[in-house]
Design a protein around this motif. Structure first.
Motif, PDB file in Angstrom:
ATOM      1  N   THR A 156       0.847  -1.187   0.000  1.00 19.14           N
ATOM      2  CA  THR A 156       0.000   0.000   0.000  1.00 19.14           C
ATOM      3  C   THR A 156       0.881   1.235   0.000  1.00 19.14           C
ATOM      4  O   THR A 156       1.863   1.313   0.744  1.00 19.14           O
ATOM      5  CB  THR A 156      -0.915   0.015   1.244  1.00 19.14           C
ATOM      6  N   LEU A 157       0.527   2.195  -0.835  1.00 20.14           N
ATOM      7  CA  LEU A 157       1.242   3.465  -0.915  1.00 20.14           C
ATOM      8  C   LEU A 157       0.449   4.547  -0.200  1.00 20.14           C
ATOM      9  O   LEU A 157      -0.764   4.659  -0.385  1.00 20.14           O
ATOM     10  CB  LEU A 157       1.439   3.865  -2.378  1.00 20.14           C
ATOM     11  N   ALA A 158       1.130   5.365   0.596  1.00 25.02           N
ATOM     12  CA  ALA A 158       0.530   6.561   1.198  1.00 25.02           C
ATOM     13  C   ALA A 158       1.081   7.779   0.476  1.00 25.02           C
ATOM     14  O   ALA A 158       2.301   7.962   0.390  1.00 25.02           O
ATOM     15  CB  ALA A 158       0.871   6.646   2.682  1.00 25.02           C
ATOM     16  N   ALA A 159       0.189   8.594  -0.074  1.00 21.58           N
ATOM     17  CA  ALA A 159       0.621   9.760  -0.854  1.00 21.58           C
ATOM     18  C   ALA A 159      -0.497  10.785  -0.897  1.00 21.58           C
ATOM     19  O   ALA A 159      -1.654  10.482  -0.589  1.00 21.58           O
ATOM     20  CB  ALA A 159       1.002   9.338  -2.273  1.00 21.58           C
ATOM     21  N   ALA A 160      -0.135  12.001  -1.312  1.00 23.00           N
ATOM     22  CA  ALA A 160      -1.136  13.063  -1.464  1.00 23.00           C
ATOM     23  C   ALA A 160      -2.184  12.657  -2.489  1.00 23.00           C
ATOM     24  O   ALA A 160      -1.946  11.830  -3.373  1.00 23.00           O
ATOM     25  CB  ALA A 160      -0.452  14.355  -1.896  1.00 23.00           C
ATOM     26  N   GLY A 161      -3.366  13.269  -2.376  1.00 18.56           N
ATOM     27  CA  GLY A 161      -4.507  12.864  -3.192  1.00 18.56           C
ATOM     28  C   GLY A 161      -4.246  12.904  -4.682  1.00 18.56           C
ATOM     29  O   GLY A 161      -4.739  12.062  -5.442  1.00 18.56           O
ATOM     30  N   GLU A 162      -3.426  13.873  -5.149  1.00 12.85           N
ATOM     31  CA  GLU A 162      -3.205  13.997  -6.592  1.00 12.85           C
ATOM     32  C   GLU A 162      -2.207  12.987  -7.132  1.00 12.85           C
ATOM     33  O   GLU A 162      -2.008  12.884  -8.343  1.00 12.85           O
ATOM     34  CB  GLU A 162      -2.761  15.411  -6.954  1.00 12.85           C
ATOM     35  N   TRP A 163      -1.540  12.220  -6.251  1.00 14.11           N
ATOM     36  CA  TRP A 163      -0.536  11.259  -6.719  1.00 14.11           C
ATOM     37  C   TRP A 163      -1.147  10.251  -7.690  1.00 14.11           C
ATOM     38  O   TRP A 163      -0.558   9.956  -8.737  1.00 14.11           O
ATOM     39  CB  TRP A 163       0.090  10.517  -5.539  1.00 14.11           C
TER      40      TRP A 163
ATOM     41  N   THR B 286      -3.647  10.464  -9.732  1.00 17.46           N
ATOM     42  CA  THR B 286      -3.910  11.034 -11.053  1.00 17.46           C
ATOM     43  C   THR B 286      -2.622  11.277 -11.823  1.00 17.46           C
ATOM     44  O   THR B 286      -2.542  11.009 -13.025  1.00 17.46           O
ATOM     45  CB  THR B 286      -4.677  12.365 -10.911  1.00 17.46           C
ATOM     46  N   ARG B 287      -1.604  11.744 -11.140  1.00 13.71           N
ATOM     47  CA  ARG B 287      -0.369  12.138 -11.823  1.00 13.71           C
ATOM     48  C   ARG B 287       0.564  10.965 -12.113  1.00 13.71           C
ATOM     49  O   ARG B 287       1.255  10.955 -13.142  1.00 13.71           O
ATOM     50  CB  ARG B 287       0.393  13.177 -10.987  1.00 13.71           C
ATOM     51  N   TRP B 288       0.598   9.957 -11.227  1.00 17.82           N
ATOM     52  CA  TRP B 288       1.687   8.995 -11.309  1.00 17.82           C
ATOM     53  C   TRP B 288       1.269   7.527 -11.409  1.00 17.82           C
ATOM     54  O   TRP B 288       2.129   6.689 -11.702  1.00 17.82           O
ATOM     55  CB  TRP B 288       2.617   9.164 -10.104  1.00 17.82           C
ATOM     56  N   GLU B 289       0.021   7.198 -11.158  1.00 18.63           N
ATOM     57  CA  GLU B 289      -0.361   5.779 -11.161  1.00 18.63           C
ATOM     58  C   GLU B 289      -0.075   5.123 -12.517  1.00 18.63           C
ATOM     59  O   GLU B 289       0.520   4.026 -12.580  1.00 18.63           O
ATOM     60  CB  GLU B 289      -1.842   5.618 -10.806  1.00 18.63           C
ATOM     61  N   ALA B 290      -0.480   5.756 -13.594  1.00 15.93           N
ATOM     62  CA  ALA B 290      -0.248   5.172 -14.924  1.00 15.93           C
ATOM     63  C   ALA B 290       1.242   5.166 -15.263  1.00 15.93           C
ATOM     64  O   ALA B 290       1.745   4.209 -15.887  1.00 15.93           O
ATOM     65  CB  ALA B 290      -1.032   5.957 -15.978  1.00 15.93           C
ATOM     66  N   LYS B 291       1.954   6.221 -14.860  1.00 19.08           N
ATOM     67  CA  LYS B 291       3.377   6.340 -15.211  1.00 19.08           C
ATOM     68  C   LYS B 291       4.217   5.281 -14.515  1.00 19.08           C
ATOM     69  O   LYS B 291       5.121   4.686 -15.137  1.00 19.08           O
ATOM     70  CB  LYS B 291       3.870   7.732 -14.834  1.00 19.08           C
ATOM     71  N   ILE B 292       3.930   5.006 -13.245  1.00 15.11           N
ATOM     72  CA  ILE B 292       4.742   4.021 -12.528  1.00 15.11           C
ATOM     73  C   ILE B 292       4.462   2.608 -13.058  1.00 15.11           C
ATOM     74  O   ILE B 292       5.349   1.744 -13.085  1.00 15.11           O
ATOM     75  CB  ILE B 292       4.527   4.115 -11.007  1.00 15.11           C
ATOM     76  N   LYS B 293       3.253   2.390 -13.525  1.00 19.25           N
ATOM     77  CA  LYS B 293       2.940   1.096 -14.152  1.00 19.25           C
ATOM     78  C   LYS B 293       3.682   0.959 -15.480  1.00 19.25           C
ATOM     79  O   LYS B 293       4.246  -0.098 -15.785  1.00 19.25           O
ATOM     80  CB  LYS B 293       1.434   0.969 -14.372  1.00 19.25           C
ATOM     81  N   GLN B 294       3.701   2.036 -16.254  1.00 21.63           N
ATOM     82  CA  GLN B 294       4.375   2.017 -17.557  1.00 21.63           C
ATOM     83  C   GLN B 294       5.880   1.804 -17.410  1.00 21.63           C
ATOM     84  O   GLN B 294       6.478   0.992 -18.134  1.00 21.63           O
ATOM     85  CB  GLN B 294       4.113   3.335 -18.284  1.00 21.63           C
ATOM     86  N   LEU B 295       6.513   2.526 -16.478  1.00 24.49           N
ATOM     87  CA  LEU B 295       7.967   2.487 -16.358  1.00 24.49           C
ATOM     88  C   LEU B 295       8.487   1.319 -15.540  1.00 24.49           C
ATOM     89  O   LEU B 295       9.533   0.747 -15.855  1.00 24.49           O
ATOM     90  CB  LEU B 295       8.473   3.799 -15.755  1.00 24.49           C
TER      91      LEU B 295
END
Length: 296
Positions: A164-171, A173-182
């Protein structure tokens, strides 16, 4: 997130719309027309500290300097630079480029700096970036690092489904797809907490989250001995500390002094200085003065 200040900017725009133009950050309420270097900052401890470091080094170089009261958002700082209320501000390279060109895709330090020089426009300029950064970073506890063999986001990828990741609410939207891609990472859960604040820290320290998004200069990383996960594919853009100033308002001597101190601002030194303010509750002016003396 804290350094991006997007949420705060929305509030500022709303306030301006409701109440007219924002109050000038300088006491006299008039644009700067003298030779004093007016230094602005955004209202969080590290940015205020950087403003005081710039002030201390310029004062030592013989310039007349005033540090204005901090403002609420980068948008206000940029407006102040353009209208002459500010001469100089400390900023963060990646977020500044994003503010000026939301469509950019560069993430490496040198590429961001090159892009910035062409994006700041005719009214503003940037000096040399510091090696130090205040950028997003994923961290884990020593125990989780050892148990799962986590040293980098590449190690994290295959293990994300357990975590489980704890992060600010906008994380998300900004990074979920990118971390999966990379990195092939899909977390079991992304828990919305705060931008590197106490709710995020409570989550990782209690074990309700195993990974947290913090910032590289956060004093909590050192005090809790967290492991910072390397980002070999540069998912997070570089955020080098960078002086941003009004064109034509700094002498060559002032530019040289700022470039010289920027060379000494490393992530580690900045984190130690921030700790003195956030944890030890020291005065930012004193911390800045010590920093300049120690790095002259």
């Amino acid at each position: 997130m804290k350094r991006n200040l997007a949420a705060v900017a929305v509030l500022v725009v709303a306030a301006v719309s409701a109440c007219g133009a924002p109050a000038d950050p300088l006491k006299n309420g008039a644009p700067v027309t003298d030779k004093t270097i007016h230094i602005g900052s955004v209202d969080f401890p590290e940015n205020k500290l950087l403003a005081e470091i710039y002030a201390a080094v310029l004062d030592a170089a013989g310039a007349e300097v005033k540090v204005a009261s901090p403002v609420s958002a980068r948008e206000v700082v940029l407006k102040g630079l353009k209208d002459g209320s500010f001469t100089l501000v400390p900023d963060y390279s990646g977020n500044l480029l994003q503010a000026l060109d939301s469509g950019n895709t560069v993430t490496k330090s040198e590429d961001i700096f090159t892009a910035l020089k062409s994006k700041v426009g005719p009214d503003l300029e940037v000096l040399e970036p510091a090696p130090g950064e205040d950028k997003d970073v994923l961290v884990v506890t020593q125990q989780v690092s050892q148990q799962l063999g986590l040293k980098s986001m590449a190690d994290l990828g295959p293990k994300c489904s357990q975590l489980t990741l704890a992060a600010a609410g906008e994380w998300k939207t900004r990074w979920e797809a990118k971390i999966k891609q990379l990195y092939g990472c899909t977390f079991k859960e992304i828990r919305s907490t705060d931008a590197g604040g106490p709710v995020t820290l409570d989550a990782i320290k209690s074990g309700s989250a195993q990974v947290a998004n913090l910032f590289t200069t956060a004093s909590a990383i050192g005090t809790n001995n967290f492991v910072q996960l390397a980002d070999p594919k540069n998912m997070y853009p570089a955020q080098n500390i960078i002086p941003l100033f009004k064109s034509g308002k700094l002498t060559d001597a002032a530019k040289l002094a700022l470039n010289q101190i920027s060379k000494k601002i490393t992530t580690e030194k900045l984190a130690a200085a921030v700790k003195r303010i956030e944890v030890d509750k020291e005065n930012p002016v004193d911390v800045a003065s010590d920093f300049v003396k120690q790095n002259a």
